[in-house]
Scaffold this active site. Structure first.
Site, mmCIF file in Angstrom:
data_model
loop_
_atom_site.group_PDB
_atom_site.id
_atom_site.type_symbol
_atom_site.label_atom_id
_atom_site.label_comp_id
_atom_site.label_asym_id
_atom_site.label_seq_id
_atom_site.Cartn_x
_atom_site.Cartn_y
_atom_site.Cartn_z
ATOM 1 N N SER A 107 -97.822 -0.223 41.590
ATOM 2 C CA SER A 107 -98.199 -1.436 41.490
ATOM 3 C C SER A 107 -99.510 -1.714 40.891
ATOM 4 C CB SER A 107 -97.931 -2.371 42.727
ATOM 5 O OG SER A 107 -98.951 -1.905 43.823
ATOM 6 N N GLY A 108 -100.454 -0.846 41.023
ATOM 7 C CA GLY A 108 -102.010 -1.183 40.417
ATOM 8 C C GLY A 108 -102.812 -1.210 41.413
ATOM 9 N N LYS B 175 -96.587 -2.029 46.398
ATOM 10 C CA LYS B 175 -95.625 -0.707 46.263
ATOM 11 C C LYS B 175 -96.264 0.114 45.188
ATOM 12 C CE LYS B 175 -91.344 -3.624 46.563
ATOM 13 N NZ LYS B 175 -90.202 -4.139 45.908
ATOM 14 N N CYS C 196 -102.039 17.753 22.401
ATOM 15 C CA CYS C 196 -101.804 18.591 21.254
ATOM 16 C C CYS C 196 -101.379 17.907 20.088
ATOM 17 C CB CYS C 196 -100.638 19.607 21.761
ATOM 18 S SG CYS C 196 -98.987 18.771 22.004
#
Length: 691
Positions: free
Chosen positions: A501-502, A498, A12
């Site tokens: 983490s990626g 974790k 928006c």
């Protein structure tokens, strides 16, 4: 100011930004303001806005104002238009401040007016101003849909279509002339009968030409517009689909038919009808200049009033269109969460939310009905008044032998024709405005994104090699920076780390679904034809079980033994054999006649079949119990029948680590890859797996 509607709730502010740039003379579409493939997960951060400010040569200032003041004291004319925060989670553009009202453009619904009291309730107190720098340059943008539309409508089909409409208009005028001649007894019955037959023949010819031209234009439209939109959608990166809901994309796709129908069924006929009126005026002028002048003056008065309603109706239609899209998105979102809604007994909240959204849609639609009602009532009143005045004036002229009674009948028909022409010109202006909005909303889908070409070394012993790979959502804010590793053909790899983490980002880089810096090299020829995938969002299609797990289900080419072996390895063979038609049994849409674990095991089987050599699994065991999970570990990951297939997986089930060749561990933007036992010597990894 040109209205720009948002694609979704996340952009928006970009829609408002686009409107302000357009006000300054720099026409920029929303999709051109995206930095990369999507809005960052943390939203429009300061660094993101700084980058687009620099790119478009504007300065931005943000203010917090005292909400105790009235709008006319907060906003002064020279600072408008400005962007303001609305309801704490939205942005709108303030364009005008009046004594008692504020006009603003909401990118969700269009232009709206609020009284001071309602405005201050929704105004969050934050103001964003944009001003051009000294290096600012104006730029005109031609919508991506204009060029293909020219190709479609600038040809023989359009000429035939317009010519058929012209014949139809001439036939209508001819009918009035014949009727006048019959009343004047200008010709005998035989002549009149021949004229009537001719009218029917010409009208039939017009209809056949019109239908033929429409069909050919529809086919051309499908090949030039629809196909390009479909190609544009599937050329979009994965992140585009995460940034736009399914409902939003479907609504945008459906707008394409509105553009076609608006041009063919409204704009062309209305314009032709309007120009035909001039022929009628000339003809009526030959009968009575005085009555023709009276007719023109009356219709000019009608036109002035009618055109005053156009902008109101146009705005109401914008609101209705956007409210419909918003309602569909809410419905889609809730239906995707139906299990949770049922489990938590949130049906009443959903009904309340749907009812509220539907009521907003109906409110917008009722505004259109009100305008149409006013227009219709005025049309009828004008017709009555105009006909009565025409008859009074005509009878006076008839007494002076200046016009005949049949002439008055012709002029009465002229009144209806004039009113219809004025209404159709209104429709043309309304349609052009509506189609402009539609065109802008789907313009990004007409752009086919260039596809990354896979770097292949088919004789390599490696399945994949990553060299100096970096990835960031924002400039200089890297999730990964210069990572390097390789995976050999036939290796079984688990990616762990974790939450956040990626893992999914690395998975998508390996799969080539997102853009990155650096170089990825694959060791397979015809890579995309031999990749098998199980993702968290995958599901089964409506159709037979065999159609869902085998790409080529030609009965003569099916290797039933191979299919049964794989089904056995994922612990599904016994269930499949218990079905009435075994592997040819029918599945419901999304596999609704199976459990989540059964669906997941069939998807795993599908990834292992079809001559797939490079397998990617994203949380493939999330719906499986321990028994089925261990069964797949032993019968797939440790099975020599799959030793030539490379498998890379993300899994939060850490018991899989003992069954894979190596583990990729992601910790604090760093990547470690080694055997599970070797990684256990690392304190961070050891702590992670033993938590």
């Amino acid at each position: 100011m040109k209205i720009v509607l948002q694609n979704n709730e996340q952009d928006c502010l970009l829609a408002c930004y686009s409107m302000i740039l357009g006000y300054f003379g720099r026409d920029v579409a929303i999709h051109e303001l995206y930095s990369g493939e999507m809005i960052p997960p943390d939203g429009l951060s300061v660094s993101y806005l700084k980058n687009i400010n620099m790119k478009h040569q504007v300065s931005m200032h943000v203010y917090k104002t005292d909400k105790k003041n009235s709008p006319n004291k907060i906003f002064y004319p020279k600072m408008l238009p400005v962007i303001i925060q609305w309801n704490d989670n939205h942005f709108v553009v303030v364009t005008k401040i009046y004594r008692k009202n504020v006009t603003l453009i909401d990118p969700a619904i269009g232009k709206v007016k609020y009284n001071y009291n309602d405005f201050m309730k929704k105004f969050s107190g934050y103001i964003i101003t944009l001003s051009p720098n000294s290096s600012f340059t104006k730029k005109k943008r031609i919508s991506e849909i204009i060029f293909p539309l020219k190709k479609i409508f600038k040809n023989r089909n359009t000429f035939l279509y317009i010519f058929s409409l012209f014949i139809s208009q001439i036939v209508a005028l001819w009918f009035s002339i014949i009727l006048r001649d019959i009343l004047n007894k200008s010709h005998d019955i035989t002549y009149s009968f021949i004229m009537m037959i001719s009218l029917v023949l010409f009208q039939t010819l017009s209809l056949l030409m019109k239908l033929g031209a429409q069909k050919n234009t529809n086919l051309l439209y499908e090949s030039k517009i629809s196909r390009q939109i479909f190609k544009g959608i599937f050329s979009r990166p994965l992140l585009y689909f995460r940034n736009n809901s399914v409902g939003t994309i479907i609504e945008k796709i459906n707008l394409r038919t509105g553009i076609r129908d608006g041009i063919l069924l409204k704009i062309f006929p209305s314009l032709l009808n309007f120009f035909t009126v001039f022929i009628v005026i000339i003809y009526l002028g030959t009968i009575s200049f005085t009555l023709t002048l009276f007719l023109v003056i009356m219709n000019l008065l009608y036109m002035i009033f009618s055109f005053s309603l156009i902008s109101i109706k146009r705005q109401a239609n914008i609101q209705y269109t956007q409210q419909t899209i918003d309602f569909t998105s809410v419905v889609q979102e809730d239906l995707n969460q139906i299990e949770q809604i049922k489990a938590q007994a949130n049906e009443k909240e959903c009904v309340k939310r749907w009812t509220k959204k539907s009521a907003q849609t109906i409110f917008s639609y009722n505004k259109i009905l009100n305008i149409d009602g006013i227009t219709s009532a005025f049309n009828q009143g004008f017709n009555y008044i105009c006909v009565i005045l025409m008859m009074i004036f005509g009878i006076y002229l008839n007494q002076g032998n200046l016009v005949s009674i049949p002439d008055l009948i012709i002029f009465q028909s002229g009144i209806s024709l004039f009113v219809s022409a004025v209404n159709q010109i209104q429709d043309v202006m309304f349609e052009i405005s509506r189609l402009s909005i539609y065109g802008n909303k789907i313009s990004d889908l007409l752009i086919e994104n260039p596809q990354r070409i896979d770097n292949i070394e088919k004789h390599s012993n490696n399945a994949i090699i990553l060299k100096d790979i970096s990835y960031s959502y924002e400039l200089n804010n890297y999730i990964f920076n210069n990572i390097n590793f390789s995976i050999k053909k036939g290796e079984k790899i688990a990616i762990v780390g974790k939450s956040g983490s990626g893992k999914s980002t690395l998975f998508n880089i390996l799969l080539g679904l997102i853009s990155y810096e650096g170089e990825v090299t694959y060791g397979y020829e015809n890579l995309r034809q031999i990749i098998g995938v199980v993702s968290q969002n995958m599901n089964l299609r409506k159709g037979s079980l065999i159609e869902n797990i085998v790409s080529n289900n030609n009965s003569e080419e099916l290797d039933i033994q191979k299919i049964n072996d794989v089904l056995k390895d994922v612990n599904m063979l016994e269930l499949v054999d218990s079905l009435p038609q075994k592997i040819f049994s029918q599945l419901f849409e999304n596999g609704k006649n199976l459990s989540g674990g059964q669906i997941q095991r069939l998807l795993i089987a599908k990834s292992l079949l079809n001559n797939n050599k490079f397998i990617f699994w994203d949380e493939p065991f999330s719906s499986l119990d321990n028994q089925n999970r261990i069964h797949i570990y032993k019968n797939v990951l440790e099975n020599p029948d799959y030793k030539s297939q490379t498998i890379i997986m993300i899994s939060h089930h850490l018991d899989v680590l003992k069954y894979v060749d190596r583990v990729i561990y992601i910790d604090d933007k760093k990547i470690m890859i080694d055997k599970h036992n070797n990684l256990l010597l690392n304190d961070s990894y050891n702590s992670f797996v033993n938590e």
